[in-house]
Design an enzyme around this catalytic site. Structure first.
Site, PDB file in Angstrom:
ATOM      1  N   ASP A 260       0.848  -1.180   0.000  1.00 13.03           N
ATOM      2  CA  ASP A 260       0.000   0.000   0.000  1.00 13.03           C
ATOM      3  C   ASP A 260       0.892   1.240   0.000  1.00 13.03           C
ATOM      4  O   ASP A 260       1.727   1.404   0.899  1.00 13.03           O
ATOM      5  CB  ASP A 260      -0.928   0.019   1.211  1.00 13.03           C
ATOM      6  CG  ASP A 260      -2.013   1.071   1.085  1.00 13.03           C
ATOM      7  OD1 ASP A 260      -3.092   0.751   0.564  1.00 13.03           O
ATOM      8  OD2 ASP A 260      -1.778   2.230   1.499  1.00 13.03           O
ATOM      9  N   ASN A 268      -2.382  12.861  -4.295  1.00 11.23           N
ATOM     10  CA  ASN A 268      -3.431  13.317  -5.214  1.00 11.23           C
ATOM     11  C   ASN A 268      -3.905  14.721  -4.875  1.00 11.23           C
ATOM     12  O   ASN A 268      -4.099  15.561  -5.753  1.00 11.23           O
ATOM     13  CB  ASN A 268      -4.618  12.347  -5.175  1.00 11.23           C
ATOM     14  CG  ASN A 268      -4.426  11.141  -6.084  1.00 11.23           C
ATOM     15  OD1 ASN A 268      -3.703  11.203  -7.067  1.00 11.23           O
ATOM     16  ND2 ASN A 268      -5.067  10.036  -5.745  1.00 11.23           N
ATOM     17  N   ASP A 277      -1.422   9.194 -10.835  1.00  7.64           N
ATOM     18  CA  ASP A 277      -1.337   8.117 -11.831  1.00  7.64           C
ATOM     19  C   ASP A 277       0.115   7.832 -12.206  1.00  7.64           C
ATOM     20  O   ASP A 277       0.507   6.676 -12.404  1.00  7.64           O
ATOM     21  CB  ASP A 277      -2.118   8.494 -13.082  1.00  7.64           C
ATOM     22  CG  ASP A 277      -3.629   8.467 -12.862  1.00  7.64           C
ATOM     23  OD1 ASP A 277      -4.063   7.962 -11.808  1.00  7.64           O
ATOM     24  OD2 ASP A 277      -4.362   8.976 -13.733  1.00  7.64           O
ATOM     25  N   GLU A 303      -4.393   2.417  -4.618  1.00  5.85           N
ATOM     26  CA  GLU A 303      -2.948   2.403  -4.405  1.00  5.85           C
ATOM     27  C   GLU A 303      -2.464   1.090  -3.811  1.00  5.85           C
ATOM     28  O   GLU A 303      -1.343   0.992  -3.311  1.00  5.85           O
ATOM     29  CB  GLU A 303      -2.530   3.563  -3.489  1.00  5.85           C
ATOM     30  CG  GLU A 303      -3.019   3.474  -2.054  1.00  5.85           C
ATOM     31  CD  GLU A 303      -4.401   4.067  -1.829  1.00  5.85           C
ATOM     32  OE1 GLU A 303      -4.680   4.460  -0.692  1.00  5.85           O
ATOM     33  OE2 GLU A 303      -5.191   4.140  -2.792  1.00  5.85           O
TER      34      GLU A 303
END
Length: 410
Positions: A260, A268, A277, A303
Protein backbone atom coordinates in the site's frame (compact mmCIF):
# COMPACT_ATOMS: atom_id res chain seq x y z
CA UNK A 1 -8.96 -39.35 -67.68
CA UNK A 2 -9.07 -36.94 -64.77
CA UNK A 3 -7.86 -34.02 -66.91
CA UNK A 4 -11.07 -34.42 -68.91
CA UNK A 5 -13.25 -34.68 -65.81
CA UNK A 6 -11.74 -31.78 -63.83
CA UNK A 7 -12.28 -28.53 -65.72
CA UNK A 8 -9.42 -26.22 -64.80
CA UNK A 9 -11.34 -23.17 -66.05
CA UNK A 10 -14.33 -24.10 -63.87
CA UNK A 11 -12.06 -24.55 -60.84
CA UNK A 12 -10.55 -21.14 -61.48
CA UNK A 13 -13.99 -19.49 -61.64
CA UNK A 14 -14.99 -21.16 -58.36
CA UNK A 15 -11.72 -20.00 -56.79
CA UNK A 16 -12.36 -16.48 -58.10
CA UNK A 17 -15.79 -16.32 -56.45
CA UNK A 18 -14.63 -17.76 -53.12
CA UNK A 19 -11.58 -15.50 -52.82
CA UNK A 20 -13.68 -12.43 -53.66
CA UNK A 21 -16.06 -13.27 -50.80
CA UNK A 22 -13.21 -13.87 -48.37
CA UNK A 23 -11.57 -10.62 -49.47
CA UNK A 24 -14.76 -8.72 -48.60
CA UNK A 25 -14.87 -10.31 -45.14
CA UNK A 26 -11.18 -9.54 -44.60
CA UNK A 27 -11.79 -5.91 -45.52
CA UNK A 28 -14.62 -5.73 -43.00
CA UNK A 29 -12.41 -7.21 -40.27
CA UNK A 30 -9.64 -4.73 -41.02
CA UNK A 31 -11.97 -1.71 -41.12
CA UNK A 32 -13.66 -2.78 -37.87
CA UNK A 33 -10.47 -3.26 -35.88
CA UNK A 34 -7.22 -1.84 -37.22
CA UNK A 35 -5.26 -3.87 -34.66
CA UNK A 36 -5.72 -6.77 -37.09
CA UNK A 37 -3.22 -5.28 -39.56
CA UNK A 38 -2.66 -8.72 -41.12
CA UNK A 39 -6.25 -8.66 -42.38
CA UNK A 40 -5.36 -5.76 -44.67
CA UNK A 41 -2.60 -7.77 -46.34
CA UNK A 42 -4.80 -10.85 -46.55
CA UNK A 43 -7.63 -8.83 -48.07
CA UNK A 44 -5.28 -7.63 -50.83
CA UNK A 45 -3.96 -11.17 -51.22
CA UNK A 46 -7.46 -12.54 -51.77
CA UNK A 47 -8.40 -9.86 -54.30
CA UNK A 48 -5.13 -10.22 -56.22
CA UNK A 49 -5.71 -13.97 -56.21
CA UNK A 50 -9.26 -13.42 -57.47
CA UNK A 51 -8.03 -11.44 -60.46
CA UNK A 52 -5.33 -14.04 -61.06
CA UNK A 53 -7.79 -16.95 -61.16
CA UNK A 54 -10.17 -14.99 -63.40
CA UNK A 55 -7.34 -14.55 -65.91
CA UNK A 56 -6.46 -18.26 -65.58
CA UNK A 57 -10.07 -19.11 -66.46
CA UNK A 58 -9.77 -17.01 -69.65
CA UNK A 59 -6.79 -18.96 -71.04
CA UNK A 60 -8.83 -20.87 -73.66
CA UNK A 61 -9.60 -17.45 -75.17
CA UNK A 62 -5.89 -16.74 -75.83
CA UNK A 63 -4.07 -13.50 -74.91
CA UNK A 64 -1.08 -15.34 -73.33
CA UNK A 65 0.64 -12.14 -72.19
CA UNK A 66 -2.42 -11.43 -70.04
CA UNK A 67 -3.69 -14.90 -69.11
CA UNK A 68 -0.24 -16.42 -68.58
CA UNK A 69 2.25 -13.63 -67.99
CA UNK A 70 0.16 -11.25 -65.89
CA UNK A 71 -1.87 -14.05 -64.27
CA UNK A 72 1.21 -15.85 -62.91
CA UNK A 73 2.72 -12.56 -61.79
CA UNK A 74 -0.48 -11.90 -59.82
CA UNK A 75 -0.33 -15.43 -58.37
CA UNK A 76 3.18 -14.71 -57.08
CA UNK A 77 2.05 -11.33 -55.72
CA UNK A 78 -0.97 -12.90 -54.02
CA UNK A 79 1.25 -15.38 -52.17
CA UNK A 80 3.74 -12.62 -51.37
CA UNK A 81 0.99 -10.51 -49.78
CA UNK A 82 -0.25 -13.56 -47.92
CA UNK A 83 3.30 -14.07 -46.60
CA UNK A 84 3.47 -10.40 -45.57
CA UNK A 85 0.15 -10.78 -43.73
CA UNK A 86 1.42 -13.75 -41.76
CA UNK A 87 4.67 -11.90 -40.97
CA UNK A 88 2.63 -9.01 -39.55
CA UNK A 89 0.35 -11.46 -37.75
CA UNK A 90 3.43 -13.01 -36.10
CA UNK A 91 4.70 -9.50 -35.25
CA UNK A 92 7.68 -9.86 -37.55
CA UNK A 93 8.99 -7.48 -40.20
CA UNK A 94 7.51 -7.89 -43.69
CA UNK A 95 10.26 -6.81 -46.07
CA UNK A 96 8.98 -5.09 -49.25
CA UNK A 97 11.93 -6.68 -51.08
CA UNK A 98 10.67 -10.16 -50.21
CA UNK A 99 7.15 -9.19 -51.28
CA UNK A 100 8.47 -7.94 -54.62
CA UNK A 101 10.91 -10.82 -55.17
CA UNK A 102 8.40 -13.41 -56.39
CA UNK A 103 6.46 -11.21 -58.84
CA UNK A 104 9.68 -9.67 -60.19
CA UNK A 105 11.37 -13.06 -60.62
CA UNK A 106 8.41 -14.38 -62.58
CA UNK A 107 8.14 -11.26 -64.74
CA UNK A 108 11.83 -11.30 -65.63
CA UNK A 109 11.72 -14.97 -66.46
CA UNK A 110 8.58 -14.72 -68.59
CA UNK A 111 9.64 -11.59 -70.44
CA UNK A 112 13.32 -12.28 -71.05
CA UNK A 113 13.87 -16.06 -70.97
CA UNK A 114 12.47 -17.70 -74.12
CA UNK A 115 12.68 -21.17 -72.59
CA UNK A 116 10.15 -20.03 -69.99
CA UNK A 117 8.01 -17.92 -72.33
CA UNK A 118 7.58 -20.71 -74.85
CA UNK A 119 7.47 -23.85 -72.66
CA UNK A 120 4.53 -24.48 -70.32
CA UNK A 121 6.53 -26.97 -68.23
CA UNK A 122 9.32 -24.47 -67.58
CA UNK A 123 6.65 -21.98 -66.54
CA UNK A 124 5.25 -24.57 -64.16
CA UNK A 125 8.71 -25.07 -62.64
CA UNK A 126 9.32 -21.35 -62.08
CA UNK A 127 5.87 -20.59 -60.64
CA UNK A 128 6.09 -23.68 -58.43
CA UNK A 129 9.43 -22.55 -56.99
CA UNK A 130 8.00 -19.15 -56.10
CA UNK A 131 4.77 -20.39 -54.52
CA UNK A 132 6.54 -23.20 -52.67
CA UNK A 133 9.01 -20.72 -51.15
CA UNK A 134 6.29 -18.41 -49.83
CA UNK A 135 4.14 -21.31 -48.56
CA UNK A 136 6.98 -22.99 -46.68
CA UNK A 137 8.09 -19.65 -45.22
CA UNK A 138 4.55 -19.00 -43.94
CA UNK A 139 4.42 -22.46 -42.39
CA UNK A 140 7.78 -22.02 -40.66
CA UNK A 141 6.80 -18.60 -39.25
CA UNK A 142 3.59 -20.06 -37.84
CA UNK A 143 5.47 -23.03 -36.42
CA UNK A 144 8.05 -20.81 -34.69
CA UNK A 145 5.25 -18.75 -33.14
CA UNK A 146 3.93 -21.75 -31.16
CA UNK A 147 6.21 -20.93 -28.23
CA UNK A 148 4.74 -17.46 -27.80
CA UNK A 149 1.09 -16.61 -28.23
CA UNK A 150 -0.90 -19.82 -27.98
CA UNK A 151 -3.67 -19.93 -30.54
CA UNK A 152 -5.55 -23.23 -30.97
CA UNK A 153 -5.31 -23.24 -34.78
CA UNK A 154 -1.69 -22.11 -35.08
CA UNK A 155 -0.07 -25.56 -35.26
CA UNK A 156 -2.69 -26.93 -37.65
CA UNK A 157 -2.26 -23.89 -39.91
CA UNK A 158 1.52 -24.27 -39.85
CA UNK A 159 1.28 -27.93 -40.86
CA UNK A 160 -1.24 -27.03 -43.54
CA UNK A 161 1.00 -24.44 -45.21
CA UNK A 162 4.11 -26.61 -44.91
CA UNK A 163 2.34 -29.58 -46.44
CA UNK A 164 0.97 -27.40 -49.24
CA UNK A 165 4.48 -26.15 -50.00
CA UNK A 166 5.80 -29.71 -50.12
CA UNK A 167 2.94 -30.94 -52.30
CA UNK A 168 3.19 -27.98 -54.66
CA UNK A 169 6.93 -28.50 -55.05
CA UNK A 170 6.19 -31.94 -56.52
CA UNK A 171 5.00 -30.19 -59.67
CA UNK A 172 8.67 -29.51 -60.44
CA UNK A 173 9.84 -33.15 -60.82
CA UNK A 174 6.56 -34.01 -62.56
CA UNK A 175 7.16 -31.27 -65.15
CA UNK A 176 10.63 -32.70 -65.75
CA UNK A 177 9.83 -36.43 -65.70
CA UNK A 178 6.41 -36.29 -67.36
CA UNK A 179 6.08 -33.00 -69.27
CA UNK A 180 2.49 -31.86 -69.70
CA UNK A 181 1.29 -31.05 -73.23
CA UNK A 182 -0.38 -27.72 -73.91
CA UNK A 183 -4.14 -27.78 -74.43
CA UNK A 184 -6.70 -24.94 -74.39
CA UNK A 185 -4.01 -22.50 -73.36
CA UNK A 186 -2.80 -24.44 -70.33
CA UNK A 187 -1.07 -27.68 -69.31
CA UNK A 188 -3.30 -30.65 -70.07
CA UNK A 189 -2.42 -33.77 -68.07
CA UNK A 190 -3.71 -35.86 -65.17
CA UNK A 191 -1.06 -34.72 -62.72
CA UNK A 192 -1.53 -31.04 -63.55
CA UNK A 193 -5.30 -31.37 -63.02
CA UNK A 194 -4.72 -33.01 -59.62
CA UNK A 195 -2.33 -30.25 -58.51
CA UNK A 196 -4.83 -27.63 -59.68
CA UNK A 197 -7.51 -29.31 -57.60
CA UNK A 198 -5.18 -29.25 -54.59
CA UNK A 199 -4.51 -25.54 -55.20
CA UNK A 200 -8.24 -24.86 -55.21
CA UNK A 201 -8.66 -26.71 -51.90
CA UNK A 202 -5.62 -24.90 -50.48
CA UNK A 203 -7.05 -21.50 -51.36
CA UNK A 204 -10.30 -22.26 -49.53
CA UNK A 205 -8.52 -23.72 -46.49
CA UNK A 206 -6.02 -20.84 -46.39
CA UNK A 207 -8.90 -18.35 -46.30
CA UNK A 208 -10.54 -20.30 -43.47
CA UNK A 209 -7.23 -20.46 -41.56
CA UNK A 210 -6.79 -16.69 -41.82
CA UNK A 211 -10.30 -15.95 -40.57
CA UNK A 212 -10.00 -18.45 -37.70
CA UNK A 213 -6.59 -17.10 -36.63
CA UNK A 214 -7.93 -13.54 -36.62
CA UNK A 215 -10.91 -14.67 -34.52
CA UNK A 216 -8.61 -16.46 -32.07
CA UNK A 217 -6.27 -13.44 -31.88
CA UNK A 218 -9.25 -11.17 -31.16
CA UNK A 219 -10.46 -13.48 -28.40
CA UNK A 220 -6.94 -13.62 -26.94
CA UNK A 221 -6.69 -9.82 -26.95
CA UNK A 222 -10.07 -9.58 -25.24
CA UNK A 223 -9.06 -12.12 -22.58
CA UNK A 224 -5.78 -10.28 -22.03
CA UNK A 225 -7.59 -6.95 -21.67
CA UNK A 226 -10.00 -8.48 -19.15
CA UNK A 227 -7.02 -9.67 -17.07
CA UNK A 228 -5.00 -6.44 -17.21
CA UNK A 229 -5.17 -3.24 -15.20
CA UNK A 230 -5.83 -0.42 -17.66
CA UNK A 231 -3.62 2.17 -15.92
CA UNK A 232 -0.48 0.22 -15.06
CA UNK A 233 -0.59 -2.59 -17.63
CA UNK A 234 0.02 -5.29 -15.01
CA UNK A 235 -2.40 -8.03 -13.94
CA UNK A 236 -5.66 -6.98 -12.32
CA UNK A 237 -7.24 -8.30 -9.13
CA UNK A 238 -9.34 -11.00 -10.82
CA UNK A 239 -6.52 -12.55 -12.84
CA UNK A 240 -4.22 -12.47 -9.80
CA UNK A 241 -6.78 -14.34 -7.70
CA UNK A 242 -7.19 -16.92 -10.46
CA UNK A 243 -3.47 -17.49 -11.09
CA UNK A 244 -2.57 -17.60 -7.39
CA UNK A 245 -5.33 -20.06 -6.60
CA UNK A 246 -4.11 -22.30 -9.45
CA UNK A 247 -0.61 -22.26 -7.94
CA UNK A 248 -1.89 -22.94 -4.42
CA UNK A 249 -3.91 -25.91 -5.67
CA UNK A 250 -0.77 -27.61 -6.92
CA UNK A 251 1.83 -26.60 -4.31
CA UNK A 252 2.05 -25.86 -0.61
CA UNK A 253 4.59 -23.07 -0.48
CA UNK A 254 5.00 -19.36 -1.12
CA UNK A 255 4.29 -16.01 0.51
CA UNK A 256 1.67 -13.39 -0.28
CA UNK A 257 2.67 -9.72 -0.03
CA UNK A 258 0.22 -6.81 0.07
CA UNK A 259 1.60 -3.33 -0.78
CA UNK A 260 0.00 0.00 0.00
CA UNK A 261 1.54 3.30 -1.09
CA UNK A 262 1.76 5.56 1.95
CA UNK A 263 -0.27 8.77 2.08
CA UNK A 264 -1.35 8.39 -1.52
CA UNK A 265 -4.44 10.56 -1.00
CA UNK A 266 -2.15 13.40 0.05
CA UNK A 267 -0.21 12.99 -3.23
CA UNK A 268 -3.43 13.32 -5.21
CA UNK A 269 -4.60 16.28 -3.17
CA UNK A 270 -1.24 18.09 -3.37
CA UNK A 271 -0.04 17.28 -6.88
CA UNK A 272 -3.22 16.25 -8.68
CA UNK A 273 -4.53 12.96 -10.05
CA UNK A 274 -2.22 13.03 -13.07
CA UNK A 275 0.73 12.96 -10.68
CA UNK A 276 -0.96 10.22 -8.69
CA UNK A 277 -1.34 8.12 -11.83
CA UNK A 278 2.35 8.71 -12.64
CA UNK A 279 3.29 7.44 -9.16
CA UNK A 280 1.18 4.29 -9.60
CA UNK A 281 2.66 3.55 -13.03
CA UNK A 282 6.24 4.16 -11.91
CA UNK A 283 5.74 1.95 -8.86
CA UNK A 284 4.27 -0.84 -11.00
CA UNK A 285 7.13 -0.61 -13.52
CA UNK A 286 9.78 -0.72 -10.80
CA UNK A 287 8.30 -3.72 -8.97
CA UNK A 288 7.68 -5.57 -12.24
CA UNK A 289 11.34 -5.13 -13.19
CA UNK A 290 12.39 -6.57 -9.82
CA UNK A 291 10.29 -9.74 -9.96
CA UNK A 292 11.93 -13.13 -9.86
CA UNK A 293 10.86 -16.03 -12.08
CA UNK A 294 7.37 -17.32 -11.31
CA UNK A 295 6.27 -14.36 -9.19
CA UNK A 296 2.76 -12.94 -9.70
CA UNK A 297 2.14 -9.22 -9.34
CA UNK A 298 -1.06 -7.21 -9.67
CA UNK A 299 -2.85 -4.01 -8.83
CA UNK A 300 -5.62 -4.74 -6.36
CA UNK A 301 -7.18 -1.33 -6.87
CA UNK A 302 -6.42 2.25 -5.93
CA UNK A 303 -2.95 2.40 -4.40
CA UNK A 304 -2.95 -1.23 -3.25
CA UNK A 305 -0.90 -3.95 -5.00
CA UNK A 306 -0.25 -7.63 -4.34
CA UNK A 307 2.63 -10.00 -5.05
CA UNK A 308 2.74 -13.77 -4.66
CA UNK A 309 6.22 -15.27 -4.36
CA UNK A 310 6.26 -19.05 -4.99
CA UNK A 311 9.02 -21.07 -3.30
CA UNK A 312 9.66 -18.19 -0.86
CA UNK A 313 9.34 -18.96 2.84
CA UNK A 314 8.53 -16.08 5.16
CA UNK A 315 12.16 -15.22 5.93
CA UNK A 316 13.23 -15.12 2.29
CA UNK A 317 10.10 -13.19 1.33
CA UNK A 318 10.69 -10.67 4.11
CA UNK A 319 14.19 -9.96 2.84
CA UNK A 320 12.87 -9.55 -0.68
CA UNK A 321 10.07 -7.24 0.50
CA UNK A 322 12.48 -5.16 2.56
CA UNK A 323 14.72 -4.67 -0.48
CA UNK A 324 11.72 -3.52 -2.51
CA UNK A 325 10.65 -1.15 0.30
CA UNK A 326 14.09 0.45 0.37
CA UNK A 327 14.18 0.81 -3.41
CA UNK A 328 10.75 2.43 -3.49
CA UNK A 329 11.75 4.84 -0.72
CA UNK A 330 14.73 5.87 -2.86
CA UNK A 331 12.58 6.61 -5.92
CA UNK A 332 12.09 10.16 -7.05
CA UNK A 333 9.17 10.62 -9.41
CA UNK A 334 8.90 13.70 -11.58
CA UNK A 335 5.50 15.08 -12.56
CA UNK A 336 5.23 18.39 -14.37
CA UNK A 337 8.67 19.37 -13.11
CA UNK A 338 7.92 18.56 -9.46
CA UNK A 339 9.63 15.81 -7.46
CA UNK A 340 7.40 13.41 -5.57
CA UNK A 341 8.77 11.10 -2.89
CA UNK A 342 6.98 7.85 -2.15
CA UNK A 343 7.12 5.04 0.38
CA UNK A 344 5.27 1.78 0.75
CA UNK A 345 3.99 -0.40 3.58
CA UNK A 346 4.01 -4.17 3.06
CA UNK A 347 2.17 -6.98 4.81
CA UNK A 348 3.30 -10.61 4.45
CA UNK A 349 1.64 -13.97 5.09
CA UNK A 350 3.11 -17.35 4.15
CA UNK A 351 1.47 -20.59 3.08
CA UNK A 352 3.45 -22.68 5.57
CA UNK A 353 1.80 -20.80 8.47
CA UNK A 354 -1.66 -19.97 7.15
CA UNK A 355 -2.27 -22.77 4.68
CA UNK A 356 -3.10 -22.80 0.98
CA UNK A 357 -6.55 -21.22 1.29
CA UNK A 358 -6.24 -17.94 -0.59
CA UNK A 359 -8.91 -16.07 1.38
CA UNK A 360 -7.23 -16.90 4.68
CA UNK A 361 -3.80 -16.02 3.29
CA UNK A 362 -5.10 -12.72 1.95
CA UNK A 363 -6.80 -11.87 5.24
CA UNK A 364 -3.56 -12.53 7.17
CA UNK A 365 -1.43 -10.44 4.78
CA UNK A 366 -4.01 -7.64 4.87
CA UNK A 367 -3.94 -7.69 8.67
CA UNK A 368 -0.15 -7.44 8.60
CA UNK A 369 -0.40 -4.50 6.21
CA UNK A 370 -2.81 -2.75 8.57
CA UNK A 371 -0.35 -3.34 11.42
CA UNK A 372 2.43 -1.83 9.28
CA UNK A 373 0.31 1.26 8.76
CA UNK A 374 -0.41 1.48 12.45
CA UNK A 375 3.30 1.12 13.18
CA UNK A 376 4.05 4.32 11.30
CA UNK A 377 4.13 3.22 7.64
CA UNK A 378 7.13 2.56 5.38
CA UNK A 379 7.88 -0.84 6.89
CA UNK A 380 7.43 -4.56 6.29
CA UNK A 381 5.24 -6.55 8.69
CA UNK A 382 5.00 -10.34 8.85
CA UNK A 383 1.73 -11.91 9.96
CA UNK A 384 1.69 -14.64 12.60
CA UNK A 385 -1.22 -16.60 14.14
CA UNK A 386 -2.75 -14.77 17.10
CA UNK A 387 -3.04 -18.06 18.95
CA UNK A 388 0.73 -18.46 18.90
CA UNK A 389 1.74 -14.92 19.69
CA UNK A 390 -1.28 -14.02 21.90
CA UNK A 391 -1.45 -10.55 20.47
CA UNK A 392 2.29 -9.95 20.84
CA UNK A 393 3.75 -7.69 18.15
CA UNK A 394 7.47 -7.32 17.78
CA UNK A 395 7.80 -4.14 15.74
CA UNK A 396 11.13 -3.04 14.40
CA UNK A 397 9.99 0.10 12.60
CA UNK A 398 11.77 3.40 12.97
CA UNK A 399 10.03 5.86 15.33
CA UNK A 400 10.63 8.68 12.84
CA UNK A 401 8.01 10.06 10.44
CA UNK A 402 8.97 7.43 7.84
CA UNK A 403 9.80 4.30 9.89
CA UNK A 404 11.44 1.33 8.22
CA UNK A 405 12.10 -2.30 8.96
CA UNK A 406 10.58 -5.78 9.25
CA UNK A 407 8.26 -6.76 12.07
CA UNK A 408 5.85 -9.49 13.11
CA UNK A 409 2.15 -8.83 13.72
CA UNK A 410 0.03 -11.21 15.69
Amino acid sequence: MIENIVSISTLMICTFLSTMVVGIFMLQVWLTDRRHAAAGYWCLSMWVGSLCTLLYAMRPMGYPMLTVGVANMLAALGYALMWAGFRVFERRAASPLVVAAGPVLWSLGYLFVPAITEDVNNRIILSSLIITAYSVWIGLDLWRGRGGERLPSRTMSAVFFLSHGIIYSLRIPMAIVSPAPLGNGTAHSAWFALFTLELFAHTILAAIAMLVLIKERGEALYRQASRTDALTGIANRGSFFEDTRIHLAGRNDGTLMIFDLDRFKAINDTHGHVAGDAVLKRFAVHISASLEEGMLFCRFGGEEFALFAPRHNISRAALFAERLRQEVAALTILSEGREIGVSVSIGLADVATFGADFDRLHSAADGALYAAKEAGRNCVMRAAPAAVLSGFAERMCKPAARPTGVAVAG
